[in-house]
Design a protein around this motif. Structure first.
Motif, short mmCIF file in Angstrom:
data_model
loop_
_atom_site.label_atom_id
_atom_site.label_comp_id
_atom_site.label_asym_id
_atom_site.label_seq_id
_atom_site.Cartn_x
_atom_site.Cartn_y
_atom_site.Cartn_z
N LEU A 309 0.84 -1.19 0.00
CA LEU A 309 0.00 0.00 0.00
C LEU A 309 0.87 1.25 0.00
O LEU A 309 1.70 1.44 0.90
CB LEU A 309 -0.89 -0.02 1.23
N LEU A 310 0.72 2.07 -1.04
CA LEU A 310 1.48 3.31 -1.18
C LEU A 310 0.53 4.48 -0.92
O LEU A 310 -0.41 4.71 -1.68
CB LEU A 310 2.07 3.42 -2.59
N LEU A 311 0.78 5.22 0.14
CA LEU A 311 -0.12 6.29 0.56
C LEU A 311 0.58 7.64 0.51
O LEU A 311 1.64 7.81 1.11
CB LEU A 311 -0.62 6.04 1.99
N GLU A 312 -0.04 8.57 -0.18
CA GLU A 312 0.49 9.94 -0.27
C GLU A 312 -0.12 10.81 0.83
O GLU A 312 -1.34 11.04 0.86
CB GLU A 312 0.15 10.54 -1.64
N GLU A 313 0.69 11.28 1.74
CA GLU A 313 0.28 12.21 2.79
C GLU A 313 -1.00 11.77 3.51
O GLU A 313 -1.96 12.53 3.62
CB GLU A 313 0.09 13.62 2.22
N PRO A 314 -1.04 10.56 4.02
CA PRO A 314 -2.25 10.14 4.75
C PRO A 314 -2.42 10.95 6.03
O PRO A 314 -1.44 11.33 6.68
CB PRO A 314 -1.97 8.67 5.06
N GLY A 315 -3.65 11.23 6.39
CA GLY A 315 -3.92 11.92 7.64
C GLY A 315 -3.74 13.41 7.61
O GLY A 315 -3.86 14.07 8.65
N VAL A 316 -3.47 13.99 6.45
CA VAL A 316 -3.18 15.41 6.39
C VAL A 316 -4.39 16.24 6.81
O VAL A 316 -4.26 17.37 7.29
CB VAL A 316 -2.69 15.81 4.97
N HIS A 317 -5.61 15.69 6.66
CA HIS A 317 -6.82 16.42 7.04
C HIS A 317 -7.33 16.02 8.42
O HIS A 317 -8.40 16.49 8.83
CB HIS A 317 -7.93 16.17 6.01
N LEU A 318 -6.61 15.16 9.12
CA LEU A 318 -7.07 14.67 10.41
C LEU A 318 -6.51 15.48 11.56
O LEU A 318 -5.41 16.04 11.48
CB LEU A 318 -6.68 13.19 10.60
N HIS A 319 -7.24 15.50 12.67
CA HIS A 319 -6.75 16.09 13.91
C HIS A 319 -5.61 15.23 14.44
O HIS A 319 -5.45 14.07 14.05
CB HIS A 319 -7.91 16.15 14.92
N PHE A 320 -4.83 15.78 15.37
CA PHE A 320 -3.67 15.06 15.92
C PHE A 320 -4.07 13.67 16.42
O PHE A 320 -3.40 12.68 16.13
CB PHE A 320 -3.05 15.87 17.06
N THR A 321 -5.16 13.58 17.21
CA THR A 321 -5.56 12.28 17.73
C THR A 321 -5.98 11.34 16.61
O THR A 321 -5.75 10.13 16.69
CB THR A 321 -6.72 12.43 18.74
N GLY A 322 -6.59 11.89 15.56
CA GLY A 322 -6.95 11.07 14.41
C GLY A 322 -5.72 10.53 13.70
O GLY A 322 -5.71 9.40 13.21
N GLN A 323 -4.66 11.35 13.65
CA GLN A 323 -3.42 10.90 13.03
C GLN A 323 -2.78 9.78 13.83
O GLN A 323 -2.25 8.81 13.27
CB GLN A 323 -2.47 12.09 12.88
N ARG A 324 -2.83 9.91 15.16
CA ARG A 324 -2.27 8.84 15.99
C ARG A 324 -3.10 7.56 15.85
O ARG A 324 -2.57 6.45 15.85
CB ARG A 324 -2.22 9.26 17.47
N ASP A 325 -4.43 7.72 15.73
CA ASP A 325 -5.28 6.55 15.49
C ASP A 325 -4.95 5.90 14.15
O ASP A 325 -4.99 4.68 14.01
CB ASP A 325 -6.77 6.95 15.52
N LEU A 326 -4.64 6.74 13.15
CA LEU A 326 -4.31 6.20 11.83
C LEU A 326 -3.05 5.36 11.90
O LEU A 326 -2.95 4.32 11.23
CB LEU A 326 -4.14 7.34 10.84
N LEU A 327 -2.07 5.77 12.71
CA LEU A 327 -0.87 4.96 12.88
C LEU A 327 -1.21 3.59 13.48
O LEU A 327 -0.59 2.58 13.13
CB LEU A 327 0.14 5.68 13.76
N LYS A 328 -2.20 3.56 14.36
CA LYS A 328 -2.64 2.28 14.91
C LYS A 328 -3.32 1.42 13.84
O LYS A 328 -3.18 0.20 13.82
CB LYS A 328 -3.61 2.51 16.09
N VAL A 329 -4.07 2.08 12.95
CA VAL A 329 -4.67 1.36 11.82
C VAL A 329 -3.58 0.74 10.96
O VAL A 329 -3.68 -0.41 10.52
CB VAL A 329 -5.55 2.31 10.98
#
Length: 604
Positions: A309-329
């Protein structure tokens, strides 16, 4: 198959990336226009989920334009996958050259079994693609004459993970006129990639629902067709809801695809509210997640596995906590996929895994890739520095000091308090030359250590003598210390707290500098209970925090020990200590040994 890495050459601003090792999760950090996207696009075309390929007119480096006429056949990208034992056996079963059975009655033929083939313990599949050619699959590790080359090639093409490239996530969520969408698709000659991102996403939604656009529009022209279409959209809504739940776990959300004539709307409803809301009224971050989830579902046929999976700038529109959740995903997805992503967000760099970082630089207008967290360029390092809590000129200040990384802010407070009291009494405390730099737990200290080593700082790390501390020490040595040149003159110290304090305890943390009764009293004050020293278990860890936590769980029904609350009570006690004589028993002696060990390690 396990994705091991890749190399890109002769592609836009990438003359030669060098070999880029890949982890199960790899973060490519760099400024805009450095070339991160070019690396991903070149890699994607190697084994894409669609018919993407290289375009010599668009992709050949402009500053090598004179060589374009001879560019056909020049390699653009190659990558390597390794096979596990089961895959090696499966490949052999599919492509083995079967020995011919001896003719009946021939000499030595009766009752003789074919010789058993010894399979390799390691095998790899390499993929390479050049301008004007299809991807070439090559197998390494098997001896010649064992496999049928054509059948082996078939097996590799079938089982090598595809690259899934997702870069346009955002969708407006606005209503779509399906008849107009059909007109735009026809005008594009049926080529989806020529349509706007919004149109592509809607077509993906229809694909996931097994809905063919023309057929869907036709059904809307009759009452019977509209009835069937209502079942189609209900099925699609339920499926999209289920797939979204795999990736979004912050709260339960259900989707409803609503169609009135040719007009399509998507509604999202939070559990417990009971009122659906049109998707375009939801936050940008939520719509980003929706687009990502459905595109990934589409790319993997809903399986969420066996792809790169190649992802360009994932989470750029997410809040800080959402970005940390994305890392868990990412951690969950990485069990069955390889994930490579680009970022310029400090919050999307996982401090616990510095080995996952690749710094993308621009040198002489060409891409250069550095494995690790050190770069000579300011822009990419700003991301790393921000991730490590360095702001303003803090980095410059630390660079002129002796730096000791500690596991957290609590450790730094304890050490500074004890050092101050010892120095006031004329005893040895922490050298004034040494700056304590708090990390965010033992698992994060390798990131800090790697940065300090890369910057050439006079530095070290102080770790608790426990499982987490020992793992951090091993990672720091493997990634950094073991690779330091002996003739560089640079030194990095790793100090284990228990050994420095002169204790015989197997496990030892910062709170063990104090006698057990002091820590127990703090716990009793916070929790309103009355644990006694004799209540502590004799077996298991000999760290006081672990012993107390065991009692809290077994006798008082708590799920864990809240060390932050306990540390707060300890700090309140600190405020009552005015001299070294106020310290609990044995604390001054242990602390003095620790400061002596640190100072001697730095040559003070």
């Amino acid at each position: 198959m396990k994705f091991e890495g890749f190399q890109v050459t002769n592609f836009r601003n990438v003359i030669d990336s060098g070999w880029i090792n890949a982890n199960q999760i790899t973060a490519f950090v760099g400024q805009n226009e450095a070339g991160k996207s070019n690396l991903f696009e070149a890699l994607y075309c190697l084994n894409p989920i669609d018919d993407a390929t290289y375009d010599l007119d668009e992709d050949w480096p402009v500053d090598k334009w004179e060589g374009r006429k001879d560019a056909k056949g020049k390699r653009v990208c190659w990558a390597l996958f390794s096979l596990d034992g089961d895959e090696i056996e499966a490949l052999y079963e599919y492509a083995a050259i079967k020995p011919e059975a001896p003719a009946e009655g021939s000499e030595g033929g009766e009752g003789k079994s074919p010789a058993k083939v010894s399979l390799p313990t390691e095998a790899k599949v390499s993929l390479a693609k050049a301008y004007g050619y299809r991807t070439d699959f090559h197998l390494r590790g098997f001896d010649d004459g064992i496999l049928d080359e054509d059948k082996a090639a078939e097996w590799m093409q079938e089982h090598t993970p595809n690259f899934v490239y997702i870069r346009d996530y955002e969708m407006s969520g606005a209503q779509i006129e399906l008849d107009q969408l059909k007109q735009r698709l026809d005008k594009a000659g049926g080529q989806r990639h020529k349509l706007p991102n919004e149109d592509q996403t809607i077509l993906i939604i229809l694909d996931l629902a097994n809905i063919e656009l023309q057929d869907f529009l036709k059904k809307g022209q009759s009452s019977e067709g509209r009835t069937i279409r209502s079942f189609d959209k209900r099925s699609a809504s339920r499926y999209l809801t289920q797939q979204f739940a795999h990736l979004w776990q912050q709260k339960d959300v259900s989707f409803d695809i609503e169609i009135d004539g040719p007009t399509l709307n998507i509604f999202a409803e939070d559990a417990g509210i009971g009122m659906p809301v049109r998707l375009h009224r939801r936050s940008t971050g939520f719509r980003w997640y929706v687009s990502f989830a459905w595109k990934f579902t589409h790319a993997t046929n809903g399986d969420f596995k066996d792809c790169v999976l190649l992802l360009e700038e994932p989470g750029v529109h997410l809040h800080f906590t959402g970005q940390r959740d994305l890392l868990k995903v990412f951690e969950r997805l990485a069990e069955h996929n390889t994930i490579l992503y680009t970022t310029h967000l400090a919050s999307m760099v996982d401090q616990a895994h510095p080995e996952r970082v690749r710094i993308i630089e621009s040198r002489d207008n060409h891409v250069a890739v550095t494995q690790g967290i050190v770069s000579s360029q300011r822009a990419p390092m700003a991301v790393i520095e921000q991730s490590l809590g360095l702001t303003g000129d803090h980095s410059g200040i630390l660079g002129s000091r002796q730096v000791m990384v500690v596991e957290g802010g609590g450790d730094a407070v304890v050490l500074h308090k004890l050092s101050g009291l010892l120095k006031a009494a004329g005893r040895e405390g922490l050298s004034d030359k040494i700056h304590l730099w708090p990390a965010d737990g033992a698992s994060k200290t390798p990131m800090y250590a790697g940065f300090a080593i890369g910057q050439g700082w006079d530095a070290g790390v102080l770790l608790d003598s426990d499982e987490a501390g020992n793992k951090a020490r091993a990672k720091i040595d493997e990634l950094y210390v073991s690779k330091m040149a002996a003739d560089s003159g640079q030194k990095f110290r790793t100090i284990m707290l228990g050994k420095a304090a002169g204790t015989k305890q197997t496990d030892f943390a910062i709170e063990d500098l104090f006698p057990p009764k002091f820590f127990i009293d703090c716990v009793n004050e916070i929790y309103g209970i009355a644990i006694k020293p004799e209540d502590l278990p004799e077996d298991g860890s000999d760290m006081i925090s672990k012993k107390v936590e065991h009692v809290l769980k077994m006798r008082h029904g708590h799920t864990q020990l809240d060390k932050k609350r306990i540390m707060g009570e300890m700090w309140r006690q600190f405020d009552t200590w005015k001299s070294v004589d106020d310290l609990p028993a044995h604390t001054a002696g242990r602390a003095e040994k620790v400061f002596k060990a640190i100072n001697e390690a730095f040559g003070d």
